[in-house]
Design an enzyme around this catalytic site. Sequence first.
Site, PDB file in Angstrom:
ATOM      1  N   ASP A  12       0.873  -1.175   0.000  1.00  0.00           N
ATOM      2  CA  ASP A  12       0.000   0.000   0.000  1.00  0.00           C
ATOM      3  C   ASP A  12       0.912   1.228   0.000  1.00  0.00           C
ATOM      4  OD1 ASP A  12      -2.348   1.618   0.288  1.00  0.00           O
ATOM      5  OD2 ASP A  12      -1.945   1.797   2.417  1.00  0.00           O
ATOM      6  N   SER A  13       0.295   2.383  -0.159  1.00  0.00           N
ATOM      7  CA  SER A  13       1.077   3.615  -0.089  1.00  0.00           C
ATOM      8  C   SER A  13       1.526   3.912   1.343  1.00  0.00           C
ATOM      9  CB  SER A  13       0.237   4.788  -0.604  1.00  0.00           C
ATOM     10  OG  SER A  13      -0.946   4.901   0.158  1.00  0.00           O
ATOM     11  N   TYR A  44      -0.743   8.539  -2.506  1.00  0.00           N
ATOM     12  CA  TYR A  44      -0.741   8.283  -3.948  1.00  0.00           C
ATOM     13  C   TYR A  44      -1.979   8.896  -4.616  1.00  0.00           C
ATOM     14  CZ  TYR A  44       2.724   4.377  -3.737  1.00  0.00           C
ATOM     15  OH  TYR A  44       3.845   3.589  -3.599  1.00  0.00           O
ATOM     16  N   GLY A  45      -3.035   9.072  -3.824  1.00  0.00           N
ATOM     17  CA  GLY A  45      -4.378   9.263  -4.379  1.00  0.00           C
ATOM     18  C   GLY A  45      -4.637  10.537  -5.132  1.00  0.00           C
ATOM     19  N   CYS A  75      -4.376  -1.528  -1.798  1.00  0.00           N
ATOM     20  CA  CYS A  75      -4.480  -0.080  -2.022  1.00  0.00           C
ATOM     21  C   CYS A  75      -5.539   0.139  -3.090  1.00  0.00           C
ATOM     22  CB  CYS A  75      -3.130   0.457  -2.499  1.00  0.00           C
ATOM     23  SG  CYS A  75      -3.161   2.212  -2.928  1.00  0.00           S
ATOM     24  N   THR A  77      -6.209   2.893  -4.652  1.00  0.00           N
ATOM     25  CA  THR A  77      -5.696   3.751  -5.719  1.00  0.00           C
ATOM     26  C   THR A  77      -4.902   2.944  -6.745  1.00  0.00           C
ATOM     27  OG1 THR A  77      -5.599   5.543  -4.120  1.00  0.00           O
ATOM     28  CG2 THR A  77      -4.328   5.825  -6.138  1.00  0.00           C
ATOM     29  N   GLU A 154      -2.599   8.826   8.310  1.00  0.00           N
ATOM     30  CA  GLU A 154      -1.141   8.635   8.424  1.00  0.00           C
ATOM     31  C   GLU A 154      -0.571   9.444   9.596  1.00  0.00           C
ATOM     32  OE1 GLU A 154       1.205   6.749   6.607  1.00  0.00           O
ATOM     33  OE2 GLU A 154      -0.438   5.733   5.569  1.00  0.00           O
ATOM     34  N   CYS A 188     -10.916   3.017  -0.091  1.00  0.00           N
ATOM     35  CA  CYS A 188      -9.486   3.208   0.155  1.00  0.00           C
ATOM     36  C   CYS A 188      -9.175   2.406   1.414  1.00  0.00           C
ATOM     37  CB  CYS A 188      -9.212   4.690   0.370  1.00  0.00           C
ATOM     38  SG  CYS A 188      -7.602   5.061   1.087  1.00  0.00           S
ATOM     39  N   THR A 189      -8.068   1.686   1.391  1.00  0.00           N
ATOM     40  CA  THR A 189      -7.797   0.773   2.513  1.00  0.00           C
ATOM     41  C   THR A 189      -7.418   1.502   3.801  1.00  0.00           C
ATOM     42  OG1 THR A 189      -5.538   0.518   1.678  1.00  0.00           O
ATOM     43  CG2 THR A 189      -7.158  -1.183   1.073  1.00  0.00           C
ATOM     44  N   HIS A 190      -7.154   2.799   3.706  1.00  0.00           N
ATOM     45  CA  HIS A 190      -6.941   3.560   4.941  1.00  0.00           C
ATOM     46  C   HIS A 190      -8.248   3.770   5.712  1.00  0.00           C
ATOM     47  CE1 HIS A 190      -3.010   4.634   3.288  1.00  0.00           C
ATOM     48  NE2 HIS A 190      -2.698   5.275   4.418  1.00  0.00           N
TER      49      HIS A 190
HETATM   50  N1  DGL Z   1      -4.653   3.094   0.924  1.00  0.00           N
HETATM   51  C1  DGL Z   1      -4.611   3.820  -0.329  1.00  0.00           C
HETATM   52  C2  DGL Z   1      -5.866   3.513  -1.102  1.00  0.00           C
HETATM   53  O1  DGL Z   1      -6.464   2.509  -0.810  1.00  0.00           O
HETATM   54  C3  DGL Z   1      -4.327   5.250  -0.057  1.00  0.00           C
HETATM   55  C4  DGL Z   1      -3.990   6.005  -1.284  1.00  0.00           C
HETATM   56  C5  DGL Z   1      -3.190   7.234  -1.053  1.00  0.00           C
HETATM   57  O2  DGL Z   1      -2.044   7.092  -0.677  1.00  0.00           O
HETATM   58  O3  DGL Z   1      -3.718   8.316  -1.313  1.00  0.00           O
HETATM   59  O4  DGL Z   1      -6.287   4.199  -1.997  1.00  0.00           O
END
Ligand code: DGL
Length: 273
Positions: A12-13, A44-45, A75, A77, A154, A188-190
């Site tokens: 993931d990011s 990343y998004g 992730c 994204t 984060e 988004c996995t966050h």
């Molecule tokens: N966990 C990432 C996702 O699922 C986060 C993307 C990001 O870094 O913006 O999209």
Amino acid sequence: MALDTRPIGVFDSGLGGLTAVRALCRLLPGEDVVYFGDTGRVPYGSRSRETIVKYARQDVAFLRTFDLKAIVIACGTVSTTALDVLAAENPIPVLGVVGPAARAAARLTRSGRIGLIGTQTSVRSGAYERAIHALNPAAQVTAQPCPLFVPLVESGRFRPGDIVIETVAAEYLEPLRAAGVDTLVLGCTHYPLLEEVIAACMGPEVRLVNTGAEAALAAADYLRAHGALSGRAEGGSCRFFVSDRQEDFACLASTFLGRDVTEAVGQVDIGQY
Ligand code: DGL
């Protein structure tokens, strides 16, 4: 049946993919997992497709320095933007989060009104809508990008009672409440780290789809169906790598996973890959 004791790679990011790791470790406690979180380049998004593909290729190249049996793109994204590229370039299975999350949403909704929250890139891609409509052409999908969620998570701002995250969530989620969705895909996995905050805004009737957990379930099914499990009932290990300060990640990851993982976290120079 053949056994495969090679680890599963997950990336993931940043922290978000831990939602998939947590589920994977519960579902398959005998599997080894190698995790990479690109904490030096998160988020990343809001980046271009070219940049996301470049970063994702490097993330996979690093993970493949281990002899893996599969890679889970934990992730949203990267899954919405680069799954096809990564799957075509790698000789091992590369599994994303979009299909599993769409299947869960289509299964859970009663009214057909489905909400989707994700990063700007994921929402713009239309990938979740396409996957949901392939399963339920009559579904009405209301999508809302939530660009501030990832930086806040984060920074550890994901707990109920945190006025900043609660204010941001109330604003982002208002259009979904207005649309009367009965199911909300945390695309988004966050975002599952914000589950309590989001649930409090949306109310108890709205079902939340945890994209990381759904991806883990789908990966477990895939490995089982392909005879690729380790055959061990327990004792799997987890190693974590990040591209920036390991201390911050170790602290938040330990809290989230409910065990001290500090010794299992290393740092890599992802620019080398
Ligand atoms: N966990 C990432 C996702 O699922 C986060 C993307 C990001 O870094 O913006 O999209």
